[in-house]
Design a protein around this motif. Structure first.
Motif, PDB file in Angstrom:
ATOM      1  N   VAL A   1      19.774   9.899   7.005  1.00  0.00           N
ATOM      2  CA  VAL A   1      18.746   9.008   7.556  1.00  0.00           C
ATOM      3  C   VAL A   1      17.476   9.137   6.724  1.00  0.00           C
ATOM      4  O   VAL A   1      17.097  10.241   6.302  1.00  0.00           O
ATOM      5  N   ALA A  51      23.451  10.279  10.076  1.00  0.00           N
ATOM      6  CA  ALA A  51      23.915   9.063  10.739  1.00  0.00           C
ATOM      7  C   ALA A  51      25.172   9.343  11.569  1.00  0.00           C
ATOM      8  O   ALA A  51      25.932  10.275  11.280  1.00  0.00           O
ATOM      9  N   VAL A  54      25.648   3.949  12.637  1.00  0.00           N
ATOM     10  CA  VAL A  54      25.474   3.371  11.305  1.00  0.00           C
ATOM     11  C   VAL A  54      25.977   1.928  11.264  1.00  0.00           C
ATOM     12  O   VAL A  54      25.516   1.127  10.442  1.00  0.00           O
TER      13      VAL A  54
END
Length: 250
Positions: free
Chosen positions: A185, A168, A206
């Motif tokens: 992820v 992320a 994020v």
């Protein structure tokens, strides 16, 4: 469209592999081979170079702090001269082993805590670029629009911009630190994310912001759970979207 697909490989610990290297080499176009300072040894470097030759994969030196205890994922207080010496040693070691395998080291990608530090620390980035410039010079791979990208330019080095399909991002384009919520992820989202990064030149942070991400290479970590499946699905999704997979360093 065209993109490089890279993976960190040869990362043995106590002679035990942390990834299914043979399966991963079949999916990628560039391999970042551990040089013994965070993981790996002469045998794993040789095995990785042999697999790279077998699969036509470009070889990169995956250099690190001298920190096998923490897999190179803890920042290290080190003086500039020692850091440069350690980096040159790693690159030269892999170069000798690659040469014996009939291969060539084509670029350098720092690992772990060093990678993250030089994305934001101009002084340490300059030391890394100086070390790499003395070895060839070789291109560097790292985060786009980072301090190491600037340092590579200052030392006359080519720079390959990299994105991580399984990690992320913050709203500032940096990686969310491992251990923080959402840093990794979901495997089910990785293939779609990879295509979006290449086709749209963007990624969703994020925190929800859509950020620009213009890159030359995508990385799938070999030690991520389900890495082989992930890499296979990423490759298939890219090819289905008419995106050619080829090493940026060939």
């Amino acid at each position: 469209m065209r993109i490089d697909l890279n993976c960190d490989l040869g990362e043995t610990v106590d002679e035990q592999p942390t990834a299914d290297d043979a399966a991963m080499f079949a999916q990628i176009s560039s391999a970042n081979i551990a040089c013994g300072f965070h993981a790996g040894d002469a045998d794993s470097m040789k095995a990785s170079c042999d697999l790279a030759v077998q699969h036509g994969v470009a070889i990169g030196a995956h250099v690190s702090y001298l920190d096998t205890a923490n897999f190179g994922r803890s920042d290290v207080d080190i003086d500039r001269a020692t850091l440069i010496e350690h980096l040159v040693e790693q690159i030269e070691t892999l170069t000798r082993i690659a040469d014996a395998a009939g291969a060539v080291v084509r670029y350098v990608k720092p690992h772990g805590a060093l990678y993250n530090r030089i994305a934001r620390d101009a002084e340490r980035a300059d030391a890394v670029a100086e070390a790499v410039a003395s070895c060839g010079p070789l291109p560097l791979m790292g985060l786009p629009e980072s301090r190491i990208a600037d340092a590579a330019s200052d030392h006359g080095l080519s720079f390959y911009r990299e994105a991580f399909v399984d990690r992320a991002y913050t709203a500032h384009g940096m990686l969310v630190p491992r251990g923080e919520p959402g840093a990794l992820v979901s495997a089910d989202a990785v293939a779609e994310r990879a295509v979006a990064i290449v086709a749209e030149r963007a990624v969703v942070a994020v925190t929800g912001e859509r950020i620009r991400l213009d890159v030359d290479s995508l990385c799938v970590h070999g030690d991520t759970p389900g890495a082989v499946r992930m890499a296979t699905e990423v490759r298939a999704a890219l090819e289905a979207s008419a995106i050619t997979i080829a090493s940026v360093a060939s």
